[in-house]
Design a protein around this motif. Structure first.
Motif, PDB file in Angstrom:
ATOM      1  N   GLY A  42      46.567 -37.632   4.769  1.00 41.21           N
ATOM      2  CA  GLY A  42      45.970 -36.976   5.919  1.00 41.21           C
ATOM      3  C   GLY A  42      45.647 -35.521   5.651  1.00 41.21           C
ATOM      4  N   ILE A  43      45.249 -34.848   6.706  1.00 42.16           N
ATOM      5  CA  ILE A  43      45.044 -33.398   6.682  1.00 42.16           C
ATOM      6  C   ILE A  43      46.388 -32.782   7.060  1.00 42.16           C
ATOM      7  N   ILE A  44      46.838 -31.827   6.267  1.00 41.54           N
ATOM      8  CA  ILE A  44      48.120 -31.165   6.513  1.00 41.54           C
ATOM      9  C   ILE A  44      47.827 -29.711   6.883  1.00 41.54           C
ATOM     10  N   VAL A  45      48.355 -29.288   8.028  1.00 43.53           N
ATOM     11  CA  VAL A  45      48.077 -27.950   8.548  1.00 43.53           C
ATOM     12  C   VAL A  45      49.400 -27.249   8.865  1.00 43.53           C
ATOM     13  N   PRO A  46      50.118 -26.769   7.832  1.00 39.66           N
ATOM     14  CA  PRO A  46      51.347 -26.047   8.133  1.00 39.66           C
ATOM     15  C   PRO A  46      50.998 -24.792   8.928  1.00 39.66           C
ATOM     16  N   ALA A  47      51.750 -24.533   9.982  1.00 40.21           N
ATOM     17  CA  ALA A  47      51.418 -23.409  10.855  1.00 40.21           C
ATOM     18  C   ALA A  47      52.692 -22.757  11.379  1.00 40.21           C
ATOM     19  N   VAL A  48      52.770 -21.454  11.173  1.00 42.39           N
ATOM     20  CA  VAL A  48      53.910 -20.667  11.632  1.00 42.39           C
ATOM     21  C   VAL A  48      53.423 -19.770  12.765  1.00 42.39           C
ATOM     22  N   ASP A  49      54.118 -19.813  13.872  1.00 43.38           N
ATOM     23  CA  ASP A  49      53.728 -19.041  15.060  1.00 43.38           C
ATOM     24  C   ASP A  49      53.642 -17.556  14.729  1.00 43.38           C
ATOM     25  N   ALA A  50      52.477 -16.958  14.959  1.00 44.23           N
ATOM     26  CA  ALA A  50      52.262 -15.527  14.742  1.00 44.23           C
ATOM     27  C   ALA A  50      52.112 -14.788  16.073  1.00 44.23           C
ATOM     28  N   ARG A  51      52.398 -15.483  17.151  1.00 50.05           N
ATOM     29  CA  ARG A  51      52.334 -14.974  18.520  1.00 50.05           C
ATOM     30  C   ARG A  51      50.898 -14.698  18.954  1.00 50.05           C
ATOM     31  N   ASP A  81      40.281 -21.458  16.643  1.00 51.54           N
ATOM     32  CA  ASP A  81      39.537 -21.470  15.381  1.00 51.54           C
ATOM     33  C   ASP A  81      40.178 -22.423  14.379  1.00 51.54           C
ATOM     34  N   LEU A  82      41.509 -22.412  14.327  1.00 55.52           N
ATOM     35  CA  LEU A  82      42.220 -23.312  13.420  1.00 55.52           C
ATOM     36  C   LEU A  82      41.895 -24.761  13.767  1.00 55.52           C
ATOM     37  N   GLU A  83      41.970 -25.095  15.051  1.00 54.90           N
ATOM     38  CA  GLU A  83      41.682 -26.456  15.482  1.00 54.90           C
ATOM     39  C   GLU A  83      40.248 -26.850  15.125  1.00 54.90           C
ATOM     40  N   ALA A  84      39.294 -25.973  15.372  1.00 55.80           N
ATOM     41  CA  ALA A  84      37.891 -26.274  15.063  1.00 55.80           C
ATOM     42  C   ALA A  84      37.697 -26.503  13.562  1.00 55.80           C
ATOM     43  N   ASN A  85      38.320 -25.659  12.733  1.00 55.38           N
ATOM     44  CA  ASN A  85      38.190 -25.809  11.281  1.00 55.38           C
ATOM     45  C   ASN A  85      38.838 -27.100  10.792  1.00 55.38           C
ATOM     46  N   VAL A  86      40.013 -27.406  11.317  1.00 52.15           N
ATOM     47  CA  VAL A  86      40.711 -28.628  10.919  1.00 52.15           C
ATOM     48  C   VAL A  86      39.878 -29.845  11.289  1.00 52.15           C
ATOM     49  N   LYS A  87      39.339 -29.874  12.495  1.00 52.09           N
ATOM     50  CA  LYS A  87      38.539 -31.022  12.936  1.00 52.09           C
ATOM     51  C   LYS A  87      37.273 -31.169  12.094  1.00 52.09           C
ATOM     52  N   LYS A  88      36.692 -30.047  11.671  1.00 54.56           N
ATOM     53  CA  LYS A  88      35.504 -30.109  10.814  1.00 54.56           C
ATOM     54  C   LYS A  88      35.864 -30.700   9.452  1.00 54.56           C
ATOM     55  N   PHE A  89      36.963 -30.219   8.842  1.00 55.87           N
ATOM     56  CA  PHE A  89      37.398 -30.788   7.561  1.00 55.87           C
ATOM     57  C   PHE A  89      37.681 -32.282   7.713  1.00 55.87           C
ATOM     58  N   ALA A  90      38.384 -32.653   8.790  1.00 61.47           N
ATOM     59  CA  ALA A  90      38.727 -34.055   9.011  1.00 61.47           C
ATOM     60  C   ALA A  90      37.464 -34.906   9.117  1.00 61.47           C
ATOM     61  N   SER A  91      36.475 -34.422   9.852  1.00 68.45           N
ATOM     62  CA  SER A  91      35.217 -35.149  10.007  1.00 68.45           C
ATOM     63  C   SER A  91      34.470 -35.243   8.673  1.00 68.45           C
ATOM     64  N   ASP A  92      34.346 -34.108   7.988  1.00 70.61           N
ATOM     65  CA  ASP A  92      33.622 -34.080   6.711  1.00 70.61           C
ATOM     66  C   ASP A  92      34.267 -34.984   5.667  1.00 70.61           C
TER      67      ASP A  92
END
Length: 169
Positions: A42-51, A81-92
């Motif tokens: 899958g697509i892996i999106v590690p994300a640490v809260d930056a507030r 922006d992160l969500e939009a980029n992830v969805k674009k990679f997933a689609s592509d």
């Protein structure tokens, strides 16, 4: 705080590496999170809260057979922006499964297995091994070179810069 904790950890490793003349490989926390997903496709999106609705993140793919590939550099992202980029990679890439380990919350991912939600020794070791294997010149893996990498300045550094800027105006 996290800045102090990272500095203490890096200093400890540097001291042990110096005393034992042992190489040391610094890895991104995001790489450590992502490498735990080698067995999950899958697509892996590690994300640490930056507030403030932002996260420190990067985007990776995993083939489910041990190969995790970085698609973007580490950065601080607005969640939208992160969500939009992830969805674009997933689609592509034609990949529908998205996983988001870490403490940032994204509504666009599948649930992450509890044992992979945070960095593990395994993920950290795999990230370090891959970096070691892919680097021809091993001279950069010394206690003298090891240094923490931050995606933004500490609060103390930001306040100092603001104070200096105010004095100069």
């Amino acid at each position: 705080g996290s800045f102090t904790g990272i500095r203490i950890g890096v200093s400890t490793v540097k001291g042990m590496a110096f005393v034992h003349d042992t190489p040391c490989v610094g890895v991104s926390s995001l790489d450590a999170l992502a490498m735990g997903f080698g067995a999950i496709r899958g697509i892996i999106v590690p994300a640490v809260d930056a507030r403030r609705n932002t996260a420190y993140s990067a985007i990776y793919t995993s083939d489910g057979e041990g190969k995790v590939t970085r698609l973007t550099p580490d950065g601080q992202w607005e969640m939208a922006d992160l969500e939009a980029n992830v969805k674009k990679f997933a689609s592509d890439l034609g990949i529908s499964d998205i996983y988001m380990p870490g403490d940032a919350v994204g509504s666009f991912s599948k649930p992450v297995p509890a044992q992979l939600k945070f960095p593990t020794g395994f993920g950290t070791a795999i990230a370090a091994y891959n970096k070691w294997k892919e680097t021809e010149d091993k001279s950069s893996f010394t206690h003298a070179v090891l240094a923490p990498v931050y995606l933004k300045k500490s609060q103390a550094e930001r306040e100092r810069e603001e104070s200096l800027a105010a004095k100069n105006n």
